[in-house]
Design an enzyme around this catalytic site. Structure first.
Site, PDB file in Angstrom:
ATOM      1  N   LYS A 175       0.877  -1.168   0.000  1.00  0.00           N
ATOM      2  CA  LYS A 175       0.000   0.000   0.000  1.00  0.00           C
ATOM      3  C   LYS A 175       0.914   1.217   0.000  1.00  0.00           C
ATOM      4  O   LYS A 175       1.827   1.323   0.842  1.00  0.00           O
ATOM      5  CB  LYS A 175      -0.902   0.009   1.234  1.00  0.00           C
ATOM      6  CG  LYS A 175      -2.021   1.044   1.148  1.00  0.00           C
ATOM      7  CD  LYS A 175      -3.129   0.562   0.230  1.00  0.00           C
ATOM      8  CE  LYS A 175      -4.309   1.504   0.229  1.00  0.00           C
ATOM      9  NZ  LYS A 175      -5.449   0.987  -0.547  1.00  0.00           N
ATOM     10  N   SER A 243      -1.439  -1.594  -4.194  1.00  0.00           N
ATOM     11  CA  SER A 243      -2.583  -0.703  -4.022  1.00  0.00           C
ATOM     12  C   SER A 243      -2.070   0.627  -3.498  1.00  0.00           C
ATOM     13  O   SER A 243      -0.989   0.710  -2.908  1.00  0.00           O
ATOM     14  CB  SER A 243      -3.594  -1.296  -3.043  1.00  0.00           C
ATOM     15  OG  SER A 243      -4.194  -2.461  -3.579  1.00  0.00           O
ATOM     16  N   VAL A 361      -7.561  -3.765  -9.090  1.00  0.00           N
ATOM     17  CA  VAL A 361      -7.279  -3.208 -10.407  1.00  0.00           C
ATOM     18  C   VAL A 361      -6.026  -2.346 -10.370  1.00  0.00           C
ATOM     19  O   VAL A 361      -5.429  -2.153  -9.314  1.00  0.00           O
ATOM     20  CB  VAL A 361      -8.505  -2.388 -10.896  1.00  0.00           C
ATOM     21  CG1 VAL A 361      -8.588  -1.052 -10.194  1.00  0.00           C
ATOM     22  CG2 VAL A 361      -8.511  -2.226 -12.407  1.00  0.00           C
ATOM     23  N   ALA A 363      -2.929  -2.522 -12.590  1.00  0.00           N
ATOM     24  CA  ALA A 363      -1.836  -3.501 -12.545  1.00  0.00           C
ATOM     25  C   ALA A 363      -0.656  -3.128 -13.428  1.00  0.00           C
ATOM     26  O   ALA A 363       0.020  -3.996 -13.971  1.00  0.00           O
ATOM     27  CB  ALA A 363      -2.361  -4.884 -12.947  1.00  0.00           C
ATOM     28  N   GLN A 366       2.648  -4.982 -13.222  1.00  0.00           N
ATOM     29  CA  GLN A 366       2.306  -6.149 -12.403  1.00  0.00           C
ATOM     30  C   GLN A 366       1.769  -7.220 -13.353  1.00  0.00           C
ATOM     31  O   GLN A 366       0.591  -7.213 -13.696  1.00  0.00           O
ATOM     32  CB  GLN A 366       1.263  -5.774 -11.348  1.00  0.00           C
ATOM     33  CG  GLN A 366       1.760  -4.717 -10.372  1.00  0.00           C
ATOM     34  CD  GLN A 366       0.625  -3.943  -9.735  1.00  0.00           C
ATOM     35  OE1 GLN A 366      -0.042  -4.443  -8.835  1.00  0.00           O
ATOM     36  NE2 GLN A 366       0.395  -2.729 -10.197  1.00  0.00           N
ATOM     37  N   GLY A 367       2.634  -8.104 -13.781  1.00  0.00           N
ATOM     38  CA  GLY A 367       2.249  -9.080 -14.776  1.00  0.00           C
ATOM     39  C   GLY A 367       2.231  -8.462 -16.158  1.00  0.00           C
ATOM     40  O   GLY A 367       2.424  -7.252 -16.336  1.00  0.00           O
TER      41      GLY A 367
END
Length: 381
Positions: A175, A243, A361, A363, A366-367
């Site tokens: 976070k 996040s 959500v 991302a 991230q990937g």
């Protein structure tokens, strides 16, 4: 992605075994299922070390359901006997927005005791480590300074989890602060510039920069440049779940992985979804955690052994899924954040048979583009 140097070594601790449970949230300020577990002796209030959950707000900059839920869970722990000072330092990460069939819930992590001769100590079992970064200034969000601070916090959390091999890290939940009108003005008063003055865009920016810090710490990529942030989408972490919000001014980092010597019933694995419909990516994460599944699995094959799955999702930048055009990125009525979250939430619920899944959500990094990382925690008994 290019090969990166081995992460800097961090002192390794001897963590305890982990008890982990998923509980529903019946209203925004409800923590009754947490107190029920404590009353039943499943976990002790003063041994809860992390909470990761979904709240039913709008998931945006002004989603105050995260703050309400945070207060409810911390007050419940204090009421059940945990010291207030200790509770104030527990990492509690809330992802706002349960669009579609997604259901509000929390996953609770607490330390527990395992006998010295328990055979599970010889196997890889779930372990958790936590750290806070140095304070993040608004002008650092989206830039190398933030990447460096996040990477160092990840290394510290790894050490506290007792993990020596970055390959044993399967999920890093963070976070971080996003930009607000107040913090943008603060930077300007000090003669600094910010990456963007659009506060909602800064949510994606903060998440993406944090993911690059995770990737650097784990040796997934080399240190990127400022110009790479939000542009080099081939640079990403396969285990990040980032996040952001208005609640803090540091990176709050929870590293979840496996280690020998800890023992316990649980293990974690991960994979990635290649696009928004990639059910196989979810099943691969569950298999990676240690469950034997048939070639064409069904949610009934899980037999209650899946604790939870944790996913990040993103609308593909080309506006397509498997060659078919969609209008998410052009929709002025409903932001694409909410649309892709509802889509991937439905796919995930269909796979696991449970709408209480952690689907978040934004991302970036991230990937792969249009997809996202998946982590799964299973109960091996």
């Amino acid at each position: 992605m290019s090969e990166a140097p081995t992460p800097t070594s961090t002192p390794i601790s001897s963590p305890s075994a982990i008890e982990v449970r998923k509980v529903p949230i019946h209203s925004v300020a409800d923590a009754s299922e947490l107190t029920a577990l404590i009353d039943e002796g499943v976990m002790d209030a003063d041994r809860v070390i992390a909470i990761i959950g979904k709240t039913e707000g709008n998931g945006g900059v002004n989603d105050y359901t995260r703050i309400i839920a945070d207060r409810a869970f911390r007050e419940a722990l204090v009421e059940k006997g945990a010291p207030a000072e200790q509770v104030s330092g527990i990492p509690i990460v809330w992802s706002g927005g349960t669009d579609g069939v997604l259901s509000p819930h929390a996953t609770l992590f607490a330390t527990t005791d395992v006998a010295a001769d328990d055979p599970s100590r010889e196997e890889l079992r779930l372990t958790v480590g936590f750290a806070m970064s140095e304070p993040l200034l608004p002008e650092e969000i989206g830039r190398a300074a933030m990447i460096t601070k996040v990477a160092e916090a990840v290394r510290v959390a790894m050490g506290r989890a007792g993990i020596t091999d970055p390959g044993d890290v399967h999920y890093v939940q963070t976070k971080t602060p996003l930009l607000t009108i107040h913090t943008i003005r603060d930077a300007k008063r000090r003669g600094q510039t910010v990456w963007t003055e659009h506060t909602h865009e800064s949510m994606d920016l903060s998440n993406g920069t944090t993911a690059l810090g995770i990737a650097v710490a784990l040796g997934e990529i080399e240190m990127p440049s400022d110009a790479d942030v939000m542009h080099r989408r081939d640079l990403y972490s396969s285990v990040s779940s980032c996040s952001s919000g208005v609640e803090l001014d540091q990176a709050q980092v929870v590293v979840v992985g496996n280690a020998t010597g800890v023992g316990g019933r649980y293990r974690i694995g991960h994979s990635v979804m290649r696009d928004a419909l990639d059910q196989d990516g979810i099943w691969e994460a569950i298999r990676d955690a240690g469950l034997d599944l048939p070639d064409r699995p069904h949610h009934t094959d899980l037999d209650g052994r899946l604790v939870n799955v944790f996913l990040k999702c993103e609308a593909s930048l080309d506006g397509e899924v498997r060659g078919r055009r969609n209008a998410m990125l052009d929709d002025s009525d409903v932001h694409w954040h909410r649309q892709i979250k509802a889509c991937v939430g439905g796919v995930t619920a269909a796979v696991t048979g449970d709408p209480a899944a952690f689907v978040s959500v934004s991302a970036a990094h991230q990937g792969p583009d249009g997809g996202g990382p998946v982590a799964a925690i299973v109960d091996l008994g």
